[in-house]
Motif scaffolding. Structure first.
Motif, PDB file in Angstrom:
ATOM      1  N   UNK A  12       0.804  -1.210   0.000  1.00 57.20           N
ATOM      2  CA  UNK A  12       0.000   0.000   0.000  1.00 57.20           C
ATOM      3  C   UNK A  12       0.843   1.268   0.000  1.00 57.20           C
ATOM      4  N   UNK A  13       2.162   1.142   0.074  1.00 58.62           N
ATOM      5  CA  UNK A  13       3.006   2.335   0.068  1.00 58.62           C
ATOM      6  C   UNK A  13       2.910   3.030  -1.280  1.00 58.62           C
ATOM      7  N   UNK A  14       3.121   4.337  -1.261  1.00 59.69           N
ATOM      8  CA  UNK A  14       2.985   5.143  -2.470  1.00 59.69           C
ATOM      9  C   UNK A  14       4.126   4.915  -3.458  1.00 59.69           C
ATOM     10  N   UNK A  15       5.281   4.471  -2.972  1.00 58.85           N
ATOM     11  CA  UNK A  15       6.451   4.283  -3.824  1.00 58.85           C
ATOM     12  C   UNK A  15       6.800   2.801  -3.914  1.00 58.85           C
ATOM     13  N   UNK A  16       6.420   2.117  -5.018  1.00 57.78           N
ATOM     14  CA  UNK A  16       6.657   0.672  -5.129  1.00 57.78           C
ATOM     15  C   UNK A  16       8.093   0.300  -5.506  1.00 57.78           C
ATOM     16  N   UNK A  17       8.958   1.284  -5.770  1.00 58.48           N
ATOM     17  CA  UNK A  17      10.328   0.971  -6.153  1.00 58.48           C
ATOM     18  C   UNK A  17      11.099   0.398  -4.970  1.00 58.48           C
ATOM     19  N   UNK A  18      12.100  -0.432  -5.237  1.00 56.38           N
ATOM     20  CA  UNK A  18      12.910  -0.959  -4.130  1.00 56.38           C
ATOM     21  C   UNK A  18      13.710   0.163  -3.478  1.00 56.38           C
ATOM     22  N   UNK A  19      14.023   0.011  -2.196  1.00 58.38           N
ATOM     23  CA  UNK A  19      14.810   1.014  -1.482  1.00 58.38           C
ATOM     24  C   UNK A  19      16.266   1.011  -1.944  1.00 58.38           C
ATOM     25  N   UNK A  20      16.799  -0.157  -2.257  1.00 53.73           N
ATOM     26  CA  UNK A  20      18.161  -0.283  -2.758  1.00 53.73           C
ATOM     27  C   UNK A  20      18.062  -0.780  -4.193  1.00 53.73           C
ATOM     28  N   UNK A  21      18.294   0.121  -5.129  1.00 56.95           N
ATOM     29  CA  UNK A  21      18.049  -0.193  -6.537  1.00 56.95           C
ATOM     30  C   UNK A  21      19.160  -0.973  -7.220  1.00 56.95           C
ATOM     31  N   UNK A  22      20.369  -0.978  -6.630  1.00 55.61           N
ATOM     32  CA  UNK A  22      21.473  -1.712  -7.256  1.00 55.61           C
ATOM     33  C   UNK A  22      22.342  -2.347  -6.177  1.00 55.61           C
ATOM     34  N   UNK A  23      23.149  -3.286  -6.608  1.00 56.52           N
ATOM     35  CA  UNK A  23      23.971  -4.030  -5.655  1.00 56.52           C
ATOM     36  C   UNK A  23      25.214  -3.236  -5.269  1.00 56.52           C
ATOM     37  N   UNK A  24      25.855  -3.686  -4.201  1.00 52.84           N
ATOM     38  CA  UNK A  24      27.100  -3.078  -3.761  1.00 52.84           C
ATOM     39  C   UNK A  24      27.869  -4.057  -2.886  1.00 52.84           C
ATOM     40  N   UNK A  25      29.055  -3.653  -2.488  1.00 56.14           N
ATOM     41  CA  UNK A  25      29.914  -4.490  -1.659  1.00 56.14           C
ATOM     42  C   UNK A  25      30.388  -3.683  -0.457  1.00 56.14           C
ATOM     43  N   UNK A  26      30.334  -4.298   0.702  1.00 54.59           N
ATOM     44  CA  UNK A  26      30.884  -3.680   1.900  1.00 54.59           C
ATOM     45  C   UNK A  26      32.153  -4.446   2.253  1.00 54.59           C
ATOM     46  N   UNK A  27      33.242  -3.709   2.390  1.00 50.38           N
ATOM     47  CA  UNK A  27      34.527  -4.288   2.782  1.00 50.38           C
ATOM     48  C   UNK A  27      34.864  -3.716   4.150  1.00 50.38           C
TER      49      UNK A  27
END
Length: 98
Positions: free
Chosen positions: A29-44
């Motif tokens: 039901x949220x107004x923004x259906x896009x994912x919060x994290x749109x692309x991958x990344x790496x944490x080192x």
């Protein structure tokens, strides 16, 4: 999130994009259906200094190419650690436990 590497000196985590919300779920039901994290990344995480760096965008793509090369060539732990040590200059954020 997927742990890729863990040693006495480093941890590498692959952070994947959020999945899209299913239309029939309560959260849809949220107004923004896009994912919060749109692309991958790496944490080192450099365990020695207690600092971390997050790679996304072109940095993440370059690191992904390094991982693919490691899968083909099976490097030694020393070779992997030497490569990861090259990213420690970018690590400015202290690791905090919540």
């Amino acid at each position: 999130m997927q742990m890729l590497y863990d040693s006495d000196s480093f941890v590498v985590v692959h952070i994947l994009p959020d999945a899209f919300v299913q239309a029939d779920s309560p959260a849809s039901s949220s107004a923004d259906p896009r994912p919060q994290l749109a692309r991958h990344g790496f944490e080192i995480v450099d365990k020695r200094s207690g600092k971390e760096v997050y790679l996304d965008g072109s940095w993440a793509e370059m690191f992904q190419q390094q991982i693919l090369a490691w899968q083909r060539e099976t490097p030694t732990q020393e070779e992997v650690e030497d490569t990861l040590d090259g990213y420690t200059g970018l690590a400015q954020n202290p690791v905090l436990v919540h």
